[in-house]
Scaffold this active site. Structure first.
Site, short mmCIF file in Angstrom:
data_model
loop_
_atom_site.label_atom_id
_atom_site.label_comp_id
_atom_site.label_asym_id
_atom_site.label_seq_id
_atom_site.Cartn_x
_atom_site.Cartn_y
_atom_site.Cartn_z
N TRP A 347 37.08 -12.50 41.45
CA TRP A 347 38.42 -12.41 40.86
C TRP A 347 39.28 -12.68 42.25
O TRP A 347 40.18 -12.64 42.75
CB TRP A 347 38.95 -11.30 40.22
N ASP A 348 38.31 -12.08 43.55
CA ASP A 348 38.39 -11.79 45.04
C ASP A 348 39.85 -13.01 45.25
O ASP A 348 40.66 -12.84 46.06
CB ASP A 348 37.74 -11.86 46.40
N GLU A 484 33.30 -0.53 39.69
CA GLU A 484 32.01 -1.13 39.60
C GLU A 484 30.47 0.13 39.81
O GLU A 484 29.27 -0.41 38.74
CB GLU A 484 31.52 -2.22 40.66
N LYS A 591 34.14 3.62 42.74
CA LYS A 591 33.84 2.48 44.12
C LYS A 591 34.78 2.14 45.03
O LYS A 591 35.26 1.99 45.89
CB LYS A 591 33.30 1.74 43.09
N GLN A 592 36.10 1.60 44.27
CA GLN A 592 37.28 0.74 44.41
C GLN A 592 38.54 1.36 43.31
O GLN A 592 38.47 1.58 42.75
CB GLN A 592 37.42 -0.56 44.35
C1 BGC Z 1 33.98 -5.75 44.61
C2 BGC Z 1 34.09 -6.97 43.78
C3 BGC Z 1 34.26 -8.70 44.42
C4 BGC Z 1 32.87 -8.85 44.54
C5 BGC Z 1 33.12 -9.72 45.32
C6 BGC Z 1 31.95 -6.53 44.88
O1 BGC Z 1 31.84 -5.17 46.09
O2 BGC Z 1 32.81 -4.18 43.84
O3 BGC Z 1 35.48 -6.16 42.97
O4 BGC Z 1 34.44 -9.17 43.14
O5 BGC Z 1 32.66 -7.73 44.88
O6 BGC Z 1 33.58 -9.64 46.59
#
Ligand code: BGC
Length: 709
Positions: A347-348, A484, A591-592
């Protein structure tokens, strides 16, 4: 300090992978890591060339299971070039003493220059200057100019220029247990002044052709040889001490996916035969970059910060340049710079659209068309799972099927673990958001009436069918949000979480957008359901803040101080806890940014509008409480997290955003995720930094001293 240059002095074996990734050159069609031309993959160096959209699937056995993985293929290596002084050894990383070394990435021009002085075992000292480019003007061409000076010797200088098809995907240590031999050599040739190589990917059967023409002015000998998976051209020339010899290698790369060709092998050969001189290629390449920079440049007051901004925008445009308009490729999360995440598309791009759409709408349209072409697959996936509309995969590659791994390795515990991240259904909401951003930036009614609108409606249909009516609210159960580290409830067998606030609020947002668009093919019943969802999606709250998901408030508090004291860096808290026999699912530890993504995408006002539209009480104090709450419970295991926190805080409480801004700036240039940049840059974060700086908010707040802190 020239903010257009990234300079590395000396050799630092531990940093070589990072340097290679950050000195990658590319043009949107293919990219090549900044590896030394005389190096092979040896645990320190890792030459890698990746072609946009060129994937291959292989089957592996891990942890007693059969898994298949689709990888962005490491293409044959076009770089190899080495030399030998008289009877000395061929120059290689382990055959000579490096007296001086400097590598300079020139971001304005798009070139990588290398200056070396080396002494072989017989004492011959040779000065080497190499300059390379991957043409932004002619996206099938690359070139390497090598100038050699015999500093203390005279005699025969031999130069070996080769193409190497004996290449595997082995750039990421934790994937090495998986199959990585994607290339099958087809044939090689070395005739008529040109060397050539044709390879085929093992299962997708994409042909990849390289051709090279290596020239040296003045009298010299030439010998051409080719074998299975390689071709080379050896040149010999008599040199006098102190005299310069210049060797130019012009390379063409085509694949069978390219258009307007009869065969990729013939196209590559023709292209190098017809290609202009190095100087002419360089001139056109530099002018192409100058045109890009006119549209892309973002300014900062501090030159250190400016350098990082230039670097991040440079890598973004090297991965998705205007050339992608002629391709079928998405935005790989780790660029065309390495093999992490196997070159998959997540989704980046939602972090890149705000930067790209106003400046390069041809790029954002191409990225959306990549999704649109995969609508049939996404429809099929939705159907298979019992839903309507289109369910986009969390990880996408060649044909748009779900590419998320089902197992992943925790290097800390050595265990292969189930991976549920495909439950991040919210990826479709990011695609929808991107359609909207592209539309806002371009006002392109035709695109919205066509592929853009189709994407919006089909994604909306999926989320409308995912939502279930429970009382007077709609719930979405069994999904994952962006964080995640939470993929289920402790004690519940089935993975997935209920009522992830990000997913639910963005669903309400999407319903509003589609109703606003009022597409003709929306039935009355659908219209009613969409408007119901726009008003009745469920959002949970606890302690006066939005709950990241239903039940979040019941989780345990993590002892953050204890974990920080014990482990120092706790970004990968998931691995730490799993190695301890525990799981982040038990804790209020993200995590984020997850809830905060809502502020990031919608803005505080936009979020307030949706929440109040859903009938929830919401004000600025609740917003501040929510931001602070998650700020204290997030370990930033993704580079995307600092971007979101920096931006959200800059608007809500400017003083607090600085550390995140600094973290975001440093993320790749200082490899803050500990070794991950060597495996590929973090494009979402890179683009996110550019967006942070183009906005008025924190722009000039960072001083060099802070950045180095
Ligand atoms: C992140 C995701 C991201 C992916 C690719 C993961 O570590 O949690 O949000 O899309 O990395 O960059």
């Amino acid at each position: 300090m020239d903010p257009w240059l990234l300079v590395y002095d000396g050799c630092d074996l531990a940093q070589e992978g990072l340097r290679e990734a950050l000195t990658t050159l590319g043009n949107g069609c293919f990219a090549t890591r900044g590896a030394a031309p005389e190096a092979r993959a040896d645990g320190v160096h890792y030459p890698g060339t990746y072609v946009a959209g060129c994937y291959d699937r292989l089957v592996s056995r891990v942890a007693g299971r059969t898994v298949d993985n689709e990888d962005l293929v490491n293409a044959p290596n076009w770089l190899p070039l080495t030399f030998r002084a008289r009877t000395g050894d061929w120059f290689a990383p382990d055959t000579a003493e490096i007296l001086t070394a400097r590598r300079t990435l020139d971001m304005r021009q798009g070139t990588l220059t290398r200056l070396l002085r080396v002494r072989d075992r017989l004492g011959h000292v040779t000065r080497v200057e190499q300059r390379r480019l991957v043409s932004m003007d002619e996206p099938h061409l690359a070139a390497l100019r090598t100038t050699l000076v015999a500093e203390n010797w005279s005699g025969t200088l031999r130069v070996r220029s080769a193409l190497d098809g004996d290449v595997v995907n082995a750039g990421v240590a934790r994937y090495r247990g998986l199959a990585g031999r994607h290339l099958v050599p087809v044939r090689s040739h070395a005739t008529g002044g040109v060397t050539g190589l044709l390879a085929r990917t093992a299962s997708s059967r994409v042909e990849i052709a390289l051709a090279a023409r290596t020239t040296l002015a003045g009298p010299h000998s030439s010998e051409f040889r080719a074998g299975r998976g390689w071709a080379r051209h050896d040149l010999g020339v008599d040199v006098a001490e102190g005299r310069e010899v210049t060797v130019d290698k012009i390379v063409a790369l085509y694949t069978s996916r390219d258009r307007a060709i009869a065969s990729c092998e013939e196209a590559a050969r023709t292209a190098v035969t017809r290609a202009d001189s190095f100087e002419e290629l360089l001139g056109r390449h530099t002018r192409a970059w100058a045109r890009l920079w006119e549209r892309a440049h973002v300014t900062a007051e501090d030159s250190d910060v400016q350098q990082v901004l230039n670097l991040y925008v440079f890598h973004l445009l090297q991965t998705v340049s205007p050339h992608v308009a002629g391709l079928d490729a998405g935005l790989p999360a780790r660029g065309l710079h390495g093999e992490a995440y196997r070159g998959h598309v997540f989704w980046d791009e939602v972090f890149a659209f705000p930067f790209l759409a106003p400046r390069f709408p041809e790029i954002t349209e191409a990225l959306l068309r990549y999704r649109w072409r995969r609508l049939p697959e996404a429809r099929w996936a939705a159907r298979q799972a019992g839903y309507a509309g289109a369910m986009f995969p969390w990880q996408s590659a060649s044909d748009g099927r779900e590419e998320t791994q089902t197992l992943h390795l925790n290097p800390r515990s050595g265990r292969w673990l189930p991976d549920n991240s495909h439950l991040q259904r919210h990826v479709g909401l990011a695609v929808a958001c991107n359609v909207w951003r592209h539309h806002e930036a371009t006002g392109d009614g035709a695109f919205l009436a066509g592929p853009g609108g189709e994407l919006l409606v089909e994604i909306a249909r999926f989320f409308a069918s995912l939502a279930v009516r429970e009382g007077d609210r709609y719930a979405i159960r069994g999904v994952m949000g962006p964080d995640e580290y939470h993929d289920g409830y402790p004690g519940r067998a089935e993975p997935g979480l209920d009522n992830n606030a990000y997913t639910n609020v963005m669903t309400a947002w999407l319903m509003r957008r589609v109703l606003e668009l009022d597409p003709a093919d929306l039935g009355e019943e659908e219209r009613r359901r969409f408007s119901d969802l726009a008003r009745r999606m469920r959002v949970d709250f606890h302690d006066g803040v939005i709950s990241q998901f239903e039940g979040y408030g019941d989780l345990l508090e993590l002892d953050w101080d204890a974990y920080r004291a014990k482990y120092g860096d706790i970004r990968r808290l998931d691995r730490i806890l799993e190695a301890e026999g525990d799981t982040p699912n038990r804790y209020k530890a993200s995590k984020q940014a997850d809830v905060l993504m809502l502020f990031h995408l919608l803005g505080a006002d936009g979020l307030a509008e949706i929440l109040t539209g859903l009938g929830y009480a919401w004000d600025r104090a609740a917003a501040t409480r929510t931001v602070d709450y998650y700020l204290a419970r997030t370990c930033h295991g993704s580079t995307l997290s600092a971007i979101v926190h920096a931006g959200v805080l800059a608007r809500l409480r400017p003083g607090a955003s600085q550390p995140f801004l600094i973290e975001a700036l440093n993320s790749d240039v200082r490899d803050l995720q500990g070794g991950t940049t060597a495996e590929g840059v973090h494009l979402g974060a890179m683009a996110g930094v550019a967006v942070l700086f183009e906005g008025a908010h924190p722009r000039n707040a960072v001083r060099a001293a802070d950045r180095c802190g």
